[in-house]
Design a protein around this motif. Sequence first.
Motif, PDB file in Angstrom:
ATOM      1  N   ALA A 151      51.864  42.013  39.329  1.00 38.74           N
ATOM      2  CA  ALA A 151      50.758  41.154  38.889  1.00 38.74           C
ATOM      3  C   ALA A 151      49.446  41.928  38.841  1.00 38.74           C
ATOM      4  N   ALA A 152      49.216  42.782  39.814  1.00 41.29           N
ATOM      5  CA  ALA A 152      47.985  43.583  39.823  1.00 41.29           C
ATOM      6  C   ALA A 152      47.950  44.510  38.614  1.00 41.29           C
ATOM      7  N   TYR A 153      49.100  45.075  38.262  1.00 41.62           N
ATOM      8  CA  TYR A 153      49.191  45.949  37.088  1.00 41.62           C
ATOM      9  C   TYR A 153      48.880  45.166  35.813  1.00 41.62           C
ATOM     10  N   ILE A 154      49.458  43.979  35.662  1.00 39.68           N
ATOM     11  CA  ILE A 154      49.276  43.175  34.446  1.00 39.68           C
ATOM     12  C   ILE A 154      47.852  42.630  34.344  1.00 39.68           C
ATOM     13  N   LEU A 155      47.356  42.055  35.417  1.00 41.05           N
ATOM     14  CA  LEU A 155      46.071  41.349  35.346  1.00 41.05           C
ATOM     15  C   LEU A 155      44.882  42.292  35.304  1.00 41.05           C
ATOM     16  N   ASP A 156      45.114  43.542  35.582  1.00 36.22           N
ATOM     17  CA  ASP A 156      44.040  44.527  35.466  1.00 36.22           C
ATOM     18  C   ASP A 156      43.458  44.557  34.059  1.00 36.22           C
ATOM     19  N   ARG A 157      44.245  44.126  33.062  1.00 38.90           N
ATOM     20  CA  ARG A 157      43.799  44.137  31.669  1.00 38.90           C
ATOM     21  C   ARG A 157      43.536  42.735  31.130  1.00 38.90           C
ATOM     22  N   ASN A 158      43.611  41.718  31.975  1.00 36.64           N
ATOM     23  CA  ASN A 158      43.376  40.334  31.552  1.00 36.64           C
ATOM     24  C   ASN A 158      41.990  39.855  31.962  1.00 36.64           C
ATOM     25  N   MET A 159      41.622  38.667  31.480  1.00 27.05           N
ATOM     26  CA  MET A 159      40.331  38.099  31.862  1.00 27.05           C
ATOM     27  C   MET A 159      40.230  37.918  33.367  1.00 27.05           C
ATOM     28  N   ALA A 160      41.339  37.498  33.984  1.00 25.67           N
ATOM     29  CA  ALA A 160      41.320  37.211  35.421  1.00 25.67           C
ATOM     30  C   ALA A 160      41.056  38.460  36.258  1.00 25.67           C
ATOM     31  N   LYS A 161      41.503  39.623  35.761  1.00 23.93           N
ATOM     32  CA  LYS A 161      41.309  40.929  36.394  1.00 23.93           C
ATOM     33  C   LYS A 161      42.190  41.158  37.624  1.00 23.93           C
ATOM     34  N   ALA A 174      43.353  34.677  39.660  1.00 30.43           N
ATOM     35  CA  ALA A 174      44.224  33.702  39.013  1.00 30.43           C
ATOM     36  C   ALA A 174      44.745  32.688  40.028  1.00 30.43           C
ATOM     37  N   LEU A 175      45.138  33.171  41.202  1.00 30.16           N
ATOM     38  CA  LEU A 175      45.668  32.278  42.232  1.00 30.16           C
ATOM     39  C   LEU A 175      44.602  31.330  42.769  1.00 30.16           C
ATOM     40  N   GLU A 176      43.370  31.785  42.767  1.00 35.19           N
ATOM     41  CA  GLU A 176      42.275  30.915  43.212  1.00 35.19           C
ATOM     42  C   GLU A 176      42.210  29.653  42.350  1.00 35.19           C
ATOM     43  N   LEU A 177      42.320  29.835  41.030  1.00 34.83           N
ATOM     44  CA  LEU A 177      42.305  28.681  40.133  1.00 34.83           C
ATOM     45  C   LEU A 177      43.559  27.831  40.320  1.00 34.83           C
ATOM     46  N   LEU A 178      44.725  28.473  40.370  1.00 37.08           N
ATOM     47  CA  LEU A 178      45.975  27.725  40.495  1.00 37.08           C
ATOM     48  C   LEU A 178      46.027  26.916  41.783  1.00 37.08           C
ATOM     49  N   ARG A 219      46.480  37.841  27.568  1.00 38.77           N
ATOM     50  CA  ARG A 219      47.305  36.638  27.686  1.00 38.77           C
ATOM     51  C   ARG A 219      46.500  35.414  28.103  1.00 38.77           C
ATOM     52  N   ASP A 220      45.480  35.594  28.927  1.00 36.63           N
ATOM     53  CA  ASP A 220      44.731  34.435  29.399  1.00 36.63           C
ATOM     54  C   ASP A 220      43.571  34.076  28.472  1.00 36.63           C
ATOM     55  N   PHE A 221      43.516  34.723  27.302  1.00 32.92           N
ATOM     56  CA  PHE A 221      42.550  34.340  26.267  1.00 32.92           C
ATOM     57  C   PHE A 221      43.251  33.847  25.014  1.00 32.92           C
ATOM     58  N   VAL A 222      44.496  34.292  24.818  1.00 29.46           N
ATOM     59  CA  VAL A 222      45.201  33.996  23.565  1.00 29.46           C
ATOM     60  C   VAL A 222      45.485  32.508  23.397  1.00 29.46           C
ATOM     61  N   ALA A 240      53.671  37.461  35.109  1.00 23.97           N
ATOM     62  CA  ALA A 240      52.380  37.409  35.807  1.00 23.97           C
ATOM     63  C   ALA A 240      51.291  36.866  34.890  1.00 23.97           C
ATOM     64  N   GLY A 241      51.698  36.050  33.924  1.00 22.55           N
ATOM     65  CA  GLY A 241      50.728  35.542  32.960  1.00 22.55           C
ATOM     66  C   GLY A 241      50.930  34.106  32.544  1.00 22.55           C
ATOM     67  N   TYR A 242      51.894  33.407  33.157  1.00 21.87           N
ATOM     68  CA  TYR A 242      52.102  32.020  32.753  1.00 21.87           C
ATOM     69  C   TYR A 242      50.910  31.144  33.146  1.00 21.87           C
ATOM     70  N   TYR A 243      50.128  31.604  34.115  1.00 17.12           N
ATOM     71  CA  TYR A 243      48.899  30.903  34.490  1.00 17.12           C
ATOM     72  C   TYR A 243      47.935  30.796  33.314  1.00 17.12           C
ATOM     73  N   ALA A 244      48.167  31.610  32.274  1.00 15.01           N
ATOM     74  CA  ALA A 244      47.213  31.706  31.164  1.00 15.01           C
ATOM     75  C   ALA A 244      46.948  30.366  30.496  1.00 15.01           C
ATOM     76  N   TYR A 245      47.949  29.484  30.489  1.00 16.48           N
ATOM     77  CA  TYR A 245      47.764  28.201  29.809  1.00 16.48           C
ATOM     78  C   TYR A 245      46.699  27.349  30.505  1.00 16.48           C
ATOM     79  N   ILE A 246      46.686  27.373  31.830  1.00 19.77           N
ATOM     80  CA  ILE A 246      45.679  26.571  32.531  1.00 19.77           C
ATOM     81  C   ILE A 246      44.349  27.312  32.573  1.00 19.77           C
ATOM     82  N   TRP A 247      44.381  28.643  32.611  1.00 18.25           N
ATOM     83  CA  TRP A 247      43.143  29.430  32.525  1.00 18.25           C
ATOM     84  C   TRP A 247      42.469  29.138  31.183  1.00 18.25           C
ATOM     85  N   ALA A 248      43.280  29.183  30.120  1.00 19.58           N
ATOM     86  CA  ALA A 248      42.747  28.850  28.800  1.00 19.58           C
ATOM     87  C   ALA A 248      42.384  27.379  28.706  1.00 19.58           C
ATOM     88  N   GLY A 249      43.028  26.539  29.539  1.00 16.12           N
ATOM     89  CA  GLY A 249      42.671  25.126  29.575  1.00 16.12           C
ATOM     90  C   GLY A 249      41.228  24.911  29.994  1.00 16.12           C
TER      91      GLY A 249
END
Length: 706
Positions: free
Chosen positions: A308-318, A323-327, A523-526, A636-645
């Motif tokens: 997750a750290a590897y993936i989110l390093d390039r996402n809005m959540a960073k 991401a877990l804070e929001l979830l 992923r969390d912007f798309v 490590a990106g399914y949270y993107a739907y609620i982030w984008a929500g």
Amino acid sequence: MKRTFLSLFAASILLSSCNSDKCGKTEANENPFFAEFNTPYQTAPFDKIKFEHYKPAFLEGMKQETDEVLAIANSKEEPTFENTIEAYEKTGRLLSKVSNIFYGVKGFNTNDSIAKLAKELSPLLTKHSADISLNENLFKRIKTVYAKKDDLKLSVEQNTLLEKMYQGFVRSGANFDADNKAKLREIDGKLAILTMKYGDNVLAETNAFELVIDKKADLAGLPESVIGAAAEKATAAGKDGKWMFGLDKPSMLPFLQYSDMRNLREKLYMGYVNRGNNNNEFDNKEIAKEIVNLRLERAKLFGFKNHAAYILDRNMAKTPEKALELLNKLWDKTLPNAKKEAVELQKMINKEGGKFKLASWDWWYYSDKVKKAKYALDENELRPYFEINNVRDGAFALANKLYGIKFIQRNDIAKFHEDCQTWEVQEADGTHIGIFYLDYHPRASKRGGAWMDSFRKQSGTGTDNEVSPVIMNICNLTKPVGDGPALLSPDEVTTVFHEFGHALHGFLSKCRYNTLSGTSVSRDFVELPSQVMENWCFEPEMLAIYAKHYKTGEVIPAKLVEKIQAAGKFNQGFVTLEYLAASLLDMKYHTLTEPLTEDVMTFEKNYFDKMGLISEIYPRYRSTYFNHIFAGGYSAGYYAYIWAGVLDSDAFQAFKETSLFDKATAKSFRDNVLSKGGTEDPMVLYKRFRGAEPSIEPLLNKRGLN
């Protein structure tokens, strides 16, 4: 990196089966991939493409790209942005051309030959991709240009391309020593095979399950339209005179919602939630565990503590923590609501004399009863107003009102399936934008769900070589019954608008570089451009445009609109909690810092027991059929739907503060979000549109969670 063949999930079409003596042996001059498509707007000639054309085109495409890359890597010229970065960006056109079509086919019209070829190609493509990303001379040239980027007079888009290309190579192991490069190749090769096998298993399990009913009494409670669809499904399967239900949602959900036969609801739903968990040849438990552990091993190679750290390093959540804070915040607000809903459903069971405890397979049935009792709203009252072509035209009308674009049906463009529709998208003045394929209904050869993808992405803005996009929306929506039209549920209406929003993101892109255009964003912007479209679906002004009775043409009555509005927040505890459960499960797997040793179903159960998930609700996706994260690109990106929500709810407020179809607001959204692709940081783009970072309050208000 420019591309990765580990995540090619475009749609695919099989137009003829493979003859063993011809497969892979077609002559170059017979292969349509080896020339420019001589078709309207160079769309794929699906009437001419044959199965045996794919493999030679893949092999030649890899060869051409290898030659192109080596020419750049071995050049004696001083590395520049033009001869290295732009030159590399332009490589691999043939390979992309055949890949986008073939993997398109695998998604929406697969068969054994396609699946077999995909498995054969997987290690070849994985090695090909690794050979490029681990080419030391190529990376040295890219690194040289990157080192002097501050001295180059680059545009914003050029700077982003350079940054993403350099980071893409680094994140693909370009800085590794020989041992770690070899280890990375091994891991990526295994992952390519495992993720494909996982998805194939889910499709096989979905297609294998049948609930066949031969007694009319067992159809109690089902509307005639549902019964008719089940009869047609049975006939198509060679079971004349019976009724059949499957695990595709247009078949399953109406049965769960209306069937009075509790034992059959249980059988159908448990068939759904146990896919990949039946200890047979399609079992996914060990595959999921191996994928999780390989991803962890891969992340640690790059110096990250988990995947997750590897993936989110390039996402809005960073970071995973963000991401877990929001979830977790939403979980804490949602769980009490879901528990209240469960109590309400249990009261309905008790009121009707049911002597049993609410179970997961009861939820749709009794929530429908409660909705009718509270709001006098019956979904079957709504379906006649949601005829599929009217809904489609409503989405088109919304795009026209917001952006001035229009849609012209084209019958001169080859289709990839008889169910497919083809449309040309134009600006208000008739300027060509792109070609749009629509494929709305389920079939055994199509994977489940709904998605947007591209046969060809937009590129070349500001140059003499502009490329127009060719985009598809693929869905699994209710099919027509008999001579009648397809009548959609409200959820399906939302799906049409959602996927159409993704398509608009692709069509309205105005980028120079293919790598950055359209939906090539984090992923969390798309999901912002797709989810924001859902907000219009059931607004009274929008319903007046497209919600017309399929027989009479009558616009949906005001009283029904009022009921829709009143019931808008109903059952949101359940809807949100099942989604959050899946998102948290994804993060739980991918924040592991040590290899997973226990069975994934045990891991899943222990986690949800700890989280307090009530037994009446399963996560939207369980470990053995979670295609998004184990066979798709959302690990490590399914949270993107609620982030984008959060983003889409806040963005829609801009229209609510002006007017529903405010052209100035729409122009700002088009100019600052839709047209920009991945050319700038997504938060910069969003703030340019909205003037500030998004607030969570509109989302909480919309879902009744505050």
